[in-house]
Write a protein that holds these residues in place. Structure first.
Motif, PDB file in Angstrom:
ATOM      1  N   ASP A  66       0.824  -1.204   0.000  1.00  0.00           N
ATOM      2  CA  ASP A  66       0.000   0.000   0.000  1.00  0.00           C
ATOM      3  C   ASP A  66       0.859   1.256   0.000  1.00  0.00           C
ATOM      4  N   VAL A  67       1.961   1.220   0.765  1.00  0.00           N
ATOM      5  CA  VAL A  67       2.860   2.367   0.867  1.00  0.00           C
ATOM      6  C   VAL A  67       4.297   1.865   0.824  1.00  0.00           C
ATOM      7  N   LEU A  68       5.092   2.477  -0.044  1.00  0.00           N
ATOM      8  CA  LEU A  68       6.518   2.179  -0.154  1.00  0.00           C
ATOM      9  C   LEU A  68       7.297   3.341   0.453  1.00  0.00           C
ATOM     10  N   ALA A  69       8.113   3.050   1.475  1.00  0.00           N
ATOM     11  CA  ALA A  69       9.010   4.053   2.055  1.00  0.00           C
ATOM     12  C   ALA A  69      10.410   3.809   1.503  1.00  0.00           C
ATOM     13  N   TRP A  70      11.090   4.877   1.095  1.00  0.00           N
ATOM     14  CA  TRP A  70      12.354   4.741   0.343  1.00  0.00           C
ATOM     15  C   TRP A  70      13.473   5.540   1.001  1.00  0.00           C
ATOM     16  N   TRP A  71      14.562   4.839   1.360  1.00  0.00           N
ATOM     17  CA  TRP A  71      15.773   5.485   1.863  1.00  0.00           C
ATOM     18  C   TRP A  71      16.950   5.079   0.978  1.00  0.00           C
ATOM     19  N   GLY A  72      17.575   6.055   0.342  1.00  0.00           N
ATOM     20  CA  GLY A  72      18.757   5.795  -0.480  1.00  0.00           C
ATOM     21  C   GLY A  72      19.718   6.957  -0.366  1.00  0.00           C
ATOM     22  N   HIS A  73      20.991   6.698  -0.695  1.00  0.00           N
ATOM     23  CA  HIS A  73      21.981   7.758  -0.570  1.00  0.00           C
ATOM     24  C   HIS A  73      23.142   7.609  -1.549  1.00  0.00           C
ATOM     25  N   LYS A  74      23.915   6.539  -1.413  1.00  0.00           N
ATOM     26  CA  LYS A  74      25.180   6.437  -2.134  1.00  0.00           C
ATOM     27  C   LYS A  74      25.105   5.576  -3.382  1.00  0.00           C
ATOM     28  N   ALA A  75      23.993   4.920  -3.633  1.00  0.00           N
ATOM     29  CA  ALA A  75      23.921   3.971  -4.746  1.00  0.00           C
ATOM     30  C   ALA A  75      22.690   4.199  -5.613  1.00  0.00           C
ATOM     31  N   HIS A  76      22.272   5.454  -5.738  1.00  0.00           N
ATOM     32  CA  HIS A  76      21.099   5.753  -6.567  1.00  0.00           C
ATOM     33  C   HIS A  76      21.255   5.182  -7.976  1.00  0.00           C
ATOM     34  N   ASP A  77      22.446   5.311  -8.545  1.00  0.00           N
ATOM     35  CA  ASP A  77      22.654   4.906  -9.932  1.00  0.00           C
ATOM     36  C   ASP A  77      22.571   3.397 -10.119  1.00  0.00           C
ATOM     37  N   GLU A  78      22.645   2.628  -9.043  1.00  0.00           N
ATOM     38  CA  GLU A  78      22.597   1.171  -9.155  1.00  0.00           C
ATOM     39  C   GLU A  78      21.175   0.624  -9.222  1.00  0.00           C
ATOM     40  N   VAL A  79      20.196   1.476  -9.036  1.00  0.00           N
ATOM     41  CA  VAL A  79      18.805   1.037  -9.117  1.00  0.00           C
ATOM     42  C   VAL A  79      18.431   0.887 -10.588  1.00  0.00           C
ATOM     43  N   ASP A  80      18.016  -0.301 -10.952  1.00  0.00           N
ATOM     44  CA  ASP A  80      17.724  -0.621 -12.349  1.00  0.00           C
ATOM     45  C   ASP A  80      16.532   0.190 -12.858  1.00  0.00           C
ATOM     46  N   ASP A  81      16.648   0.696 -14.069  1.00  0.00           N
ATOM     47  CA  ASP A  81      15.596   1.543 -14.634  1.00  0.00           C
ATOM     48  C   ASP A  81      14.262   0.804 -14.753  1.00  0.00           C
ATOM     49  N   GLU A  82      14.308  -0.496 -14.962  1.00  0.00           N
ATOM     50  CA  GLU A  82      13.055  -1.256 -15.044  1.00  0.00           C
ATOM     51  C   GLU A  82      12.314  -1.216 -13.705  1.00  0.00           C
ATOM     52  N   ILE A  83      13.066  -1.284 -12.610  1.00  0.00           N
ATOM     53  CA  ILE A  83      12.442  -1.211 -11.292  1.00  0.00           C
ATOM     54  C   ILE A  83      11.931   0.202 -11.029  1.00  0.00           C
ATOM     55  N   VAL A  84      12.668   1.206 -11.498  1.00  0.00           N
ATOM     56  CA  VAL A  84      12.223   2.598 -11.360  1.00  0.00           C
ATOM     57  C   VAL A  84      10.862   2.779 -12.022  1.00  0.00           C
ATOM     58  N   GLU A  85      10.724   2.279 -13.239  1.00  0.00           N
ATOM     59  CA  GLU A  85       9.447   2.406 -13.941  1.00  0.00           C
ATOM     60  C   GLU A  85       8.349   1.617 -13.237  1.00  0.00           C
ATOM     61  N   ARG A  86       8.714   0.485 -12.686  1.00  0.00           N
ATOM     62  CA  ARG A  86       7.747  -0.342 -11.962  1.00  0.00           C
ATOM     63  C   ARG A  86       7.210   0.412 -10.744  1.00  0.00           C
ATOM     64  N   VAL A  87       8.124   1.040  -9.994  1.00  0.00           N
ATOM     65  CA  VAL A  87       7.716   1.804  -8.815  1.00  0.00           C
ATOM     66  C   VAL A  87       6.863   3.004  -9.216  1.00  0.00           C
ATOM     67  N   ALA A  88       7.344   3.768 -10.195  1.00  0.00           N
ATOM     68  CA  ALA A  88       6.607   4.958 -10.620  1.00  0.00           C
ATOM     69  C   ALA A  88       5.214   4.589 -11.132  1.00  0.00           C
ATOM     70  N   GLY A  89       5.121   3.487 -11.863  1.00  0.00           N
ATOM     71  CA  GLY A  89       3.824   3.043 -12.359  1.00  0.00           C
ATOM     72  C   GLY A  89       2.866   2.680 -11.233  1.00  0.00           C
ATOM     73  N   ARG A  90       3.390   2.002 -10.217  1.00  0.00           N
ATOM     74  CA  ARG A  90       2.534   1.634  -9.084  1.00  0.00           C
ATOM     75  C   ARG A  90       2.073   2.875  -8.313  1.00  0.00           C
ATOM     76  N   VAL A  91       2.946   3.874  -8.208  1.00  0.00           N
ATOM     77  CA  VAL A  91       2.525   5.106  -7.538  1.00  0.00           C
ATOM     78  C   VAL A  91       1.388   5.752  -8.318  1.00  0.00           C
ATOM     79  N   ARG A  92       1.534   5.849  -9.614  1.00  0.00           N
ATOM     80  CA  ARG A  92       0.470   6.451 -10.428  1.00  0.00           C
ATOM     81  C   ARG A  92      -0.828   5.660 -10.314  1.00  0.00           C
ATOM     82  N   ASP A  93      -0.703   4.357 -10.085  1.00  0.00           N
ATOM     83  CA  ASP A  93      -1.892   3.510  -9.949  1.00  0.00           C
ATOM     84  C   ASP A  93      -2.501   3.563  -8.553  1.00  0.00           C
TER      85      ASP A  93
END
Length: 241
Positions: A66-93
């Motif tokens: 229902d709610v995703l809490a996100w903490w990141g700092h030193k490895a932002h670039d290591e997050v795969d773009d496919e997962i980024v789109e997956r998260v963003a899509g779920r937020v929009r939904d």
């Protein structure tokens, strides 16, 4: 929310493994400390970390979140773009998204904001005073007009984000800067809350006021029971003849 929200707390889980000072403060990881504060009020909380398969954010995990809490700092670039789109899509939904501290520069938050999300910063262990500037907002429930974080990393304006739909908190720092530290947004059906306090070298997530904010933020961001919008060609509801 008529039911208990299911929360996934995501963390890179790198600082705790690589920095002894951080490991002392958060021996089980920042994610577990945050999760404990949410479990204490009865929320159904799970955790996920960067080095798990699919960063722990599989489609099935996000479908049940229902709610995703996100903490990141030193490895932002290591997050795969496919997962980024997956998260963003779920937020929009409709999934809520609570973005913490340096998560302002995470790929999902930047994708949803459409800006650089850049800011000024300084790590000098200075006092932060958090002002509640929207006292009637649900995220401010149970909080005083202001409270202090005894030692914090400074974030300063300009914060390159869209103007918040609602600004709940404003921070002042000992060095003189101010910062929009509690920002609410809506993207599609999903609610987003950005909350500034939470640097890894200070025990900020143990502080009662911070835990109150996070509990309130999850409750506010959790999806409701509104209708699903329809897009595309539409038949008239009234007789056009």
């Amino acid at each position: 929310m008529s039911t208990v929200p299911t929360v996934t707390v995501w963390n890179e889980f790198r600082h705790e493994k690589e920095n002894d000072d951080v490991a002392v403060i958060y021996p089980d990881g920042i994610h577990e400390t945050i999760a404990d504060g949410l479990r204490d009020v009865g929320y159904d909380v799970h955790t996920a970390t960067l080095d798990e398969p699919e960063h722990g954010l599989t489609e099935s995990v996000l479908d049940e979140t229902d709610v995703l809490a996100w903490w990141g700092h030193k490895a932002h670039d290591e997050v795969d773009d496919e997962i980024v789109e997956r998260v963003a899509g779920r937020v929009r939904d409709g999934m809520g998204f609570v973005v913490l501290h340096s998560g302002h520069y995470s790929k999902p938050f930047k994708r949803l904001m459409g800006t650089t999300c850049s800011l000024k910063w300084r790590e000098a262990g200075e006092t932060e005073r958090v002002w509640t500037v929207e006292p009637g907002h649900p995220i401010a429930d149970g909080l005083p007009e202001s409270f202090e974080v005894p030692r914090a990393e400074m974030y300063g304006e300009r914060f390159d984000v869209p103007a918040p739909d609602e600004l709940v908190f404003l921070s002042w720092f000992e060095g003189g800067e101010v910062f929009r530290s509690g920002c609410c947004y809506t993207r599609g059906k999903g609610r987003i809350f950005y909350f500034r306090p939470g640097h890894e070298t200070y025990p900020i997530y143990e502080q009662p006021e911070i835990r109150t904010v996070l509990v309130n933020a999850v409750d506010w961001a959790a999806p409701g029971d509104g209708p699903d919008p329809y897009f595309g060609n539409s038949d008239p509801l009234e007789d056009l003849e």
